[in-house]
Scaffold this active site. Structure first.
Site, mmCIF file in Angstrom:
data_model
loop_
_atom_site.group_PDB
_atom_site.id
_atom_site.type_symbol
_atom_site.label_atom_id
_atom_site.label_comp_id
_atom_site.label_asym_id
_atom_site.label_seq_id
_atom_site.Cartn_x
_atom_site.Cartn_y
_atom_site.Cartn_z
ATOM 1 N N SER A 1 -4.578 38.054 -54.659
ATOM 2 C CA SER A 1 -4.052 38.106 -53.295
ATOM 3 C C SER A 1 -3.298 39.410 -53.112
ATOM 4 O O SER A 1 -2.863 40.033 -54.100
ATOM 5 C CB SER A 1 -3.089 36.930 -53.101
ATOM 6 O OG SER A 1 -2.386 37.035 -51.886
ATOM 7 N N TYR B 1 4.550 31.121 -54.438
ATOM 8 C CA TYR B 1 3.184 31.669 -54.284
ATOM 9 C C TYR B 1 3.113 33.109 -54.801
ATOM 10 O O TYR B 1 2.204 33.463 -55.563
ATOM 11 C CB TYR B 1 2.764 31.623 -52.815
ATOM 12 C CG TYR B 1 1.338 32.068 -52.575
ATOM 13 C CD1 TYR B 1 0.264 31.232 -52.877
ATOM 14 C CD2 TYR B 1 1.053 33.330 -52.049
ATOM 15 C CE1 TYR B 1 -1.046 31.638 -52.653
ATOM 16 C CE2 TYR B 1 -0.259 33.743 -51.824
ATOM 17 C CZ TYR B 1 -1.300 32.887 -52.125
ATOM 18 O OH TYR B 1 -2.596 33.293 -51.921
HETATM 19 P P1 NAD Z 1 -9.092 27.163 -48.589
HETATM 20 O O1 NAD Z 1 -8.118 26.042 -48.533
HETATM 21 O O2 NAD Z 1 -10.101 27.302 -47.507
HETATM 22 O O3 NAD Z 1 -9.856 27.146 -49.972
HETATM 23 C C1 NAD Z 1 -9.247 26.694 -51.137
HETATM 24 C C2 NAD Z 1 -10.097 25.585 -51.708
HETATM 25 O O4 NAD Z 1 -9.517 25.167 -52.949
HETATM 26 C C3 NAD Z 1 -10.133 24.354 -50.788
HETATM 27 O O5 NAD Z 1 -11.465 23.973 -50.583
HETATM 28 C C4 NAD Z 1 -9.376 23.291 -51.572
HETATM 29 O O6 NAD Z 1 -9.854 21.979 -51.377
HETATM 30 C C5 NAD Z 1 -9.606 23.760 -53.003
HETATM 31 N N1 NAD Z 1 -8.614 23.207 -53.920
HETATM 32 C C6 NAD Z 1 -7.263 23.250 -53.804
HETATM 33 N N2 NAD Z 1 -6.704 22.584 -54.828
HETATM 34 C C7 NAD Z 1 -7.729 22.119 -55.589
HETATM 35 C C8 NAD Z 1 -7.789 21.341 -56.780
HETATM 36 N N3 NAD Z 1 -6.672 20.913 -57.390
HETATM 37 N N4 NAD Z 1 -9.004 21.061 -57.301
HETATM 38 C C9 NAD Z 1 -10.137 21.477 -56.681
HETATM 39 N N5 NAD Z 1 -10.130 22.199 -55.553
HETATM 40 C C10 NAD Z 1 -8.942 22.509 -55.020
HETATM 41 O O7 NAD Z 1 -8.211 28.491 -48.698
HETATM 42 P P2 NAD Z 1 -8.616 30.013 -49.019
HETATM 43 O O8 NAD Z 1 -7.686 30.840 -48.212
HETATM 44 O O9 NAD Z 1 -10.075 30.236 -48.937
HETATM 45 O O10 NAD Z 1 -8.132 30.127 -50.549
HETATM 46 C C11 NAD Z 1 -8.970 30.567 -51.598
HETATM 47 C C12 NAD Z 1 -8.190 31.507 -52.490
HETATM 48 O O11 NAD Z 1 -7.864 32.676 -51.741
HETATM 49 C C13 NAD Z 1 -6.860 30.963 -53.013
HETATM 50 O O12 NAD Z 1 -6.710 31.321 -54.374
HETATM 51 C C14 NAD Z 1 -5.833 31.692 -52.145
HETATM 52 O O13 NAD Z 1 -4.584 31.803 -52.799
HETATM 53 C C15 NAD Z 1 -6.521 33.022 -51.961
HETATM 54 N N6 NAD Z 1 -6.053 33.870 -50.859
HETATM 55 C C16 NAD Z 1 -6.087 33.429 -49.567
HETATM 56 C C17 NAD Z 1 -5.630 34.271 -48.555
HETATM 57 C C18 NAD Z 1 -5.625 33.849 -47.106
HETATM 58 O O14 NAD Z 1 -4.978 34.535 -46.268
HETATM 59 N N7 NAD Z 1 -6.328 32.786 -46.733
HETATM 60 C C19 NAD Z 1 -5.160 35.545 -48.869
HETATM 61 C C20 NAD Z 1 -5.156 35.964 -50.193
HETATM 62 C C21 NAD Z 1 -5.612 35.110 -51.178
#
Ligand code: NAD
Length: 265
Positions: free
Chosen positions: A146, A159
């Site tokens: 991130s 986080y």
């Molecule tokens: P999202 O919620 O759409 O995707 C995350 C997925 O992980 C979800 O489908 C959720 O059900 C799954 N998940 C969570 N806990 C779980 C568990 N214990 N077992 C199995 N599955 C689990 O969110 P996203 O934004 O696509 O996040 C994906 C990654 O991107 C994460 O690591 C997040 O920290 C990172 N990220 C997101 C952003 C943002 O702005 N959205 C920015 C930087 C990094």
């Protein structure tokens, strides 16, 4: 969808691949010719993946915090696709900017355990589960980091600490697992997803898409001036997975964040 591309014949595992950035990675991997086992928690997400991609994906229901579930996903990929070429650790949870002084002591302990179990422990469990298969294929691991792996304020104390910890994980594993396995990462900035909060801090029902003004805040904060979509990051996971194009690349973290490093004074 176009078939055959940069990852033709690759077998992959993507965790949290039922939504958001993970889903965009799955869609793009399939478009590039890969076959993908997806470790996810929701039957509805599994059904949606099957509807779109048929037998080019294999949804495995499980929890990334479980070593056994990570092993089950890796075993599924090896059995179905013949080999595991890339393991993508991606599932994550969020703390919605909670400051350290806003937690009660018990809440902080529970919040740490919940958030670090997904954002850090699960990455270690997934990595360990995939080592033997990736050694056999000379494959690679890719983790979703991130902008919070580098900068303060894009989340709260838990986080941002967890995403910095994941930098150490990428570097140490790249060191330990060379030369057989490459270990790299993609560090997205603000992205339009339903990223969920931690229940132990009362944020279990909160989603990133609920945060008022988030798109405007991200757009204003980066030189490129917009909130990214999940698909904007997916190509980086393709390039890093490619043996042909990234065979001399390990311990790299691709920053896909609109230019946060050059925000100006
Ligand atoms: P999202 O919620 O759409 O995707 C995350 C997925 O992980 C979800 O489908 C959720 O059900 C799954 N998940 C969570 N806990 C779980 C568990 N214990 N077992 C199995 N599955 C689990 O969110 P996203 O934004 O696509 O996040 C994906 C990654 O991107 C994460 O690591 C997040 O920290 C990172 N990220 C997101 C952003 C943002 O702005 N959205 C920015 C930087 C990094």
């Amino acid at each position: 969808m176009r078939e055959g591309g940069w990852l033709n014949g690759y077998g992959a595992v993507v965790t949290g691949g039922g939504a958001g950035i993970g889903r965009a990675i799955v869609d793009r991997y399939v478009a590039e010719g890969a076959r993908v086992t997806v470790l996810l928690r929701s039957q509805a997400q599994a059904d949606a993946l099957r509807d779109v991609h048929g037998d080019r994906v294999s949804p495995v229901l499980g929890d990334v915090r479980s070593a056994a579930d990570n092993r089950a996903a890796v075993d599924d990929a090896v059995r179905r696709w013949g080999a595991l070429d890339v393991f993508v650790g991606n599932a994550g949870v969020y703390d919605f900017f909670r400051r350290l002084d806003s937690f009660a002591p018990d809440e902080l302990e529970a919040g740490f355990d919940e958030l670090f179990a997904v954002n850090v422990k699960a990455y270690l469990l997934g990595a360990q589960a995939s080592i033997a298969a990736l050694r056999a294929s000379s494959g690679s691991m890719i983790f979703t980091l991130s902008s919070s792996s580098f900068y303060a304020g894009g989340g709260g104390a838990l986080y941002v600490t967890s995403k910095h910890a994941a930098v150490g994980l990428v570097r140490q594993l790249a060191y330990e697992l060379a030369p057989e396995i490459r270990v790299n990462a993609v560090a997205p900035g603000g992205t339009r997803t339903d990223l969920a909060g931690i229940a132990s801090a009362g944020l279990g029902e909160t989603r990133l898409s609920d945060v008022a003004g988030f798109a405007e805040k991200v757009a204003k904060g980066v030189p490129l001036g917009f909130l990214s979509e999940p698909a904007d990051h997916a190509g980086h996971y393709v390039l890093l997975a490619s043996r042909r194009d990234s065979r001399f690349t390990t311990a790299a973290i691709v920053q896909s964040d609109g230019g946060m490093a050059v925000r100006g004074a």
